[in-house]
Design a protein around this motif. Structure first.
Motif, PDB file in Angstrom:
ATOM      1  N   LYS A 203       0.845  -1.197   0.000  1.00  0.00           N
ATOM      2  CA  LYS A 203       0.000   0.000   0.000  1.00  0.00           C
ATOM      3  C   LYS A 203       0.883   1.250   0.000  1.00  0.00           C
ATOM      4  O   LYS A 203       2.085   1.177   0.251  1.00  0.00           O
ATOM      5  CB  LYS A 203      -0.904   0.020   1.235  1.00  0.00           C
ATOM      6  N   ASP A 204       0.288   2.401  -0.245  1.00  0.00           N
ATOM      7  CA  ASP A 204       1.035   3.666  -0.221  1.00  0.00           C
ATOM      8  C   ASP A 204       1.717   3.874   1.126  1.00  0.00           C
ATOM      9  O   ASP A 204       2.858   4.331   1.189  1.00  0.00           O
ATOM     10  CB  ASP A 204       0.109   4.844  -0.505  1.00  0.00           C
ATOM     11  N   MET A 205       1.023   3.534   2.183  1.00  0.00           N
ATOM     12  CA  MET A 205       1.580   3.671   3.519  1.00  0.00           C
ATOM     13  C   MET A 205       2.846   2.808   3.682  1.00  0.00           C
ATOM     14  O   MET A 205       3.827   3.242   4.281  1.00  0.00           O
ATOM     15  CB  MET A 205       0.528   3.265   4.555  1.00  0.00           C
ATOM     16  N   ASP A 206       2.826   1.602   3.117  1.00  0.00           N
ATOM     17  CA  ASP A 206       3.989   0.717   3.196  1.00  0.00           C
ATOM     18  C   ASP A 206       5.177   1.309   2.442  1.00  0.00           C
ATOM     19  O   ASP A 206       6.314   1.281   2.926  1.00  0.00           O
ATOM     20  CB  ASP A 206       3.654  -0.662   2.613  1.00  0.00           C
ATOM     21  N   TYR A 207       4.910   1.839   1.247  1.00  0.00           N
ATOM     22  CA  TYR A 207       5.981   2.458   0.470  1.00  0.00           C
ATOM     23  C   TYR A 207       6.572   3.667   1.191  1.00  0.00           C
ATOM     24  O   TYR A 207       7.785   3.862   1.181  1.00  0.00           O
ATOM     25  CB  TYR A 207       5.477   2.880  -0.912  1.00  0.00           C
ATOM     26  N   ARG A 208       5.720   4.474   1.807  1.00  0.00           N
ATOM     27  CA  ARG A 208       6.221   5.634   2.548  1.00  0.00           C
ATOM     28  C   ARG A 208       7.102   5.198   3.711  1.00  0.00           C
ATOM     29  O   ARG A 208       8.137   5.798   3.976  1.00  0.00           O
ATOM     30  CB  ARG A 208       5.064   6.496   3.039  1.00  0.00           C
TER      31      ARG A 208
ATOM     32  N   ILE B 285       8.823   2.411   3.957  1.00  0.00           N
ATOM     33  CA  ILE B 285      10.083   1.875   3.425  1.00  0.00           C
ATOM     34  C   ILE B 285      10.978   3.009   2.940  1.00  0.00           C
ATOM     35  O   ILE B 285      12.193   2.976   3.120  1.00  0.00           O
ATOM     36  CB  ILE B 285       9.795   0.866   2.299  1.00  0.00           C
ATOM     37  N   HIS B 286      10.383   4.016   2.334  1.00  0.00           N
ATOM     38  CA  HIS B 286      11.143   5.157   1.832  1.00  0.00           C
ATOM     39  C   HIS B 286      11.866   5.895   2.968  1.00  0.00           C
ATOM     40  O   HIS B 286      12.948   6.449   2.763  1.00  0.00           O
ATOM     41  CB  HIS B 286      10.211   6.108   1.090  1.00  0.00           C
ATOM     42  N   GLN B 287      11.301   5.886   4.150  1.00  0.00           N
ATOM     43  CA  GLN B 287      11.888   6.594   5.279  1.00  0.00           C
ATOM     44  C   GLN B 287      12.939   5.766   6.019  1.00  0.00           C
ATOM     45  O   GLN B 287      13.590   6.270   6.913  1.00  0.00           O
ATOM     46  CB  GLN B 287      10.793   7.023   6.244  1.00  0.00           C
TER      47      GLN B 287
ATOM     48  N   ARG C 293      13.674  -4.440   6.264  1.00  0.00           N
ATOM     49  CA  ARG C 293      13.235  -5.791   6.634  1.00  0.00           C
ATOM     50  C   ARG C 293      12.133  -5.732   7.682  1.00  0.00           C
ATOM     51  O   ARG C 293      11.123  -6.429   7.586  1.00  0.00           O
ATOM     52  CB  ARG C 293      14.405  -6.606   7.169  1.00  0.00           C
ATOM     53  N   LEU C 294      12.301  -4.896   8.685  1.00  0.00           N
ATOM     54  CA  LEU C 294      11.296  -4.765   9.740  1.00  0.00           C
ATOM     55  C   LEU C 294       9.966  -4.249   9.189  1.00  0.00           C
ATOM     56  O   LEU C 294       8.902  -4.731   9.574  1.00  0.00           O
ATOM     57  CB  LEU C 294      11.800  -3.835  10.845  1.00  0.00           C
ATOM     58  N   ASN C 295      10.022  -3.280   8.294  1.00  0.00           N
ATOM     59  CA  ASN C 295       8.784  -2.743   7.717  1.00  0.00           C
ATOM     60  C   ASN C 295       8.099  -3.753   6.815  1.00  0.00           C
ATOM     61  O   ASN C 295       6.876  -3.800   6.752  1.00  0.00           O
ATOM     62  CB  ASN C 295       9.070  -1.453   6.947  1.00  0.00           C
ATOM     63  N   LEU C 296       8.861  -4.555   6.102  1.00  0.00           N
ATOM     64  CA  LEU C 296       8.265  -5.561   5.218  1.00  0.00           C
ATOM     65  C   LEU C 296       7.645  -6.708   6.002  1.00  0.00           C
ATOM     66  O   LEU C 296       6.758  -7.388   5.505  1.00  0.00           O
ATOM     67  CB  LEU C 296       9.304  -6.095   4.234  1.00  0.00           C
ATOM     68  N   GLN C 297       8.079  -6.939   7.221  1.00  0.00           N
ATOM     69  CA  GLN C 297       7.516  -8.015   8.035  1.00  0.00           C
ATOM     70  C   GLN C 297       6.054  -7.771   8.366  1.00  0.00           C
ATOM     71  O   GLN C 297       5.321  -8.707   8.648  1.00  0.00           O
ATOM     72  CB  GLN C 297       8.321  -8.197   9.322  1.00  0.00           C
ATOM     73  N   GLU C 298       5.614  -6.528   8.302  1.00  0.00           N
ATOM     74  CA  GLU C 298       4.221  -6.193   8.602  1.00  0.00           C
ATOM     75  C   GLU C 298       3.316  -6.349   7.383  1.00  0.00           C
ATOM     76  O   GLU C 298       2.130  -6.111   7.462  1.00  0.00           O
ATOM     77  CB  GLU C 298       4.146  -4.766   9.132  1.00  0.00           C
ATOM     78  N   THR C 299       3.879  -6.767   6.243  1.00  0.00           N
ATOM     79  CA  THR C 299       3.117  -6.903   5.006  1.00  0.00           C
ATOM     80  C   THR C 299       3.055  -8.382   4.618  1.00  0.00           C
ATOM     81  O   THR C 299       3.508  -9.248   5.358  1.00  0.00           O
ATOM     82  CB  THR C 299       3.782  -6.103   3.871  1.00  0.00           C
ATOM     83  N   ASP C 300       2.534  -8.641   3.408  1.00  0.00           N
ATOM     84  CA  ASP C 300       2.513 -10.008   2.896  1.00  0.00           C
ATOM     85  C   ASP C 300       3.907 -10.528   2.599  1.00  0.00           C
ATOM     86  O   ASP C 300       4.103 -11.720   2.400  1.00  0.00           O
ATOM     87  CB  ASP C 300       1.665 -10.100   1.625  1.00  0.00           C
ATOM     88  N   TYR C 301       4.876  -9.639   2.542  1.00  0.00           N
ATOM     89  CA  TYR C 301       6.257 -10.069   2.318  1.00  0.00           C
ATOM     90  C   TYR C 301       6.866 -10.627   3.597  1.00  0.00           C
ATOM     91  O   TYR C 301       7.919 -11.245   3.554  1.00  0.00           O
ATOM     92  CB  TYR C 301       7.097  -8.912   1.778  1.00  0.00           C
TER      93      TYR C 301
END
Length: 92
Positions: free
Chosen positions: A38-43, A45-47, A55-63
């Protein structure tokens, strides 16, 4: 041409039997669409300042755990593992 297309859809059972021919593919695509970032996920990751943060941010997604078995994260490993995950989703 437009009239011919309308005739195809107005035939008895045209819309009613859609799932027989195309329901599986539609369900598969809808399921995969839910896994998109989602846009929120990309934001988020961008930060990130480090790949460990990514890696920590992607753990909260389907990845989720696609980098779980990797000890040291590098851009090439992230790319390789993301590609493996994508391929595995289409091999059913």
């Amino acid at each position: 041409v437009a009239c011919e297309e309308m005739v195809v859809y107005s035939k008895p059972g045209g819309i009613a039997t859609f799932n027989i021919a195309d329901g599986f593919v539609e369900a598969l695509v809808r399921g995969l669409r839910l896994g998109f970032l989602k846009d929120m996920d990309y934001r988020a990751i961008h930060q990130c300042e480090t790949l460990a943060d990514v890696r920590l941010n992607l753990q909260e997604t389907d990845y989720g755990n696609f980098l779980a078995e990797v000890n040291q994260v590098s851009p090439s490993i992230v790319r390789e593992k993301a590609l493996e995950k994508l391929v595995s989703e289409f091999e059913y």
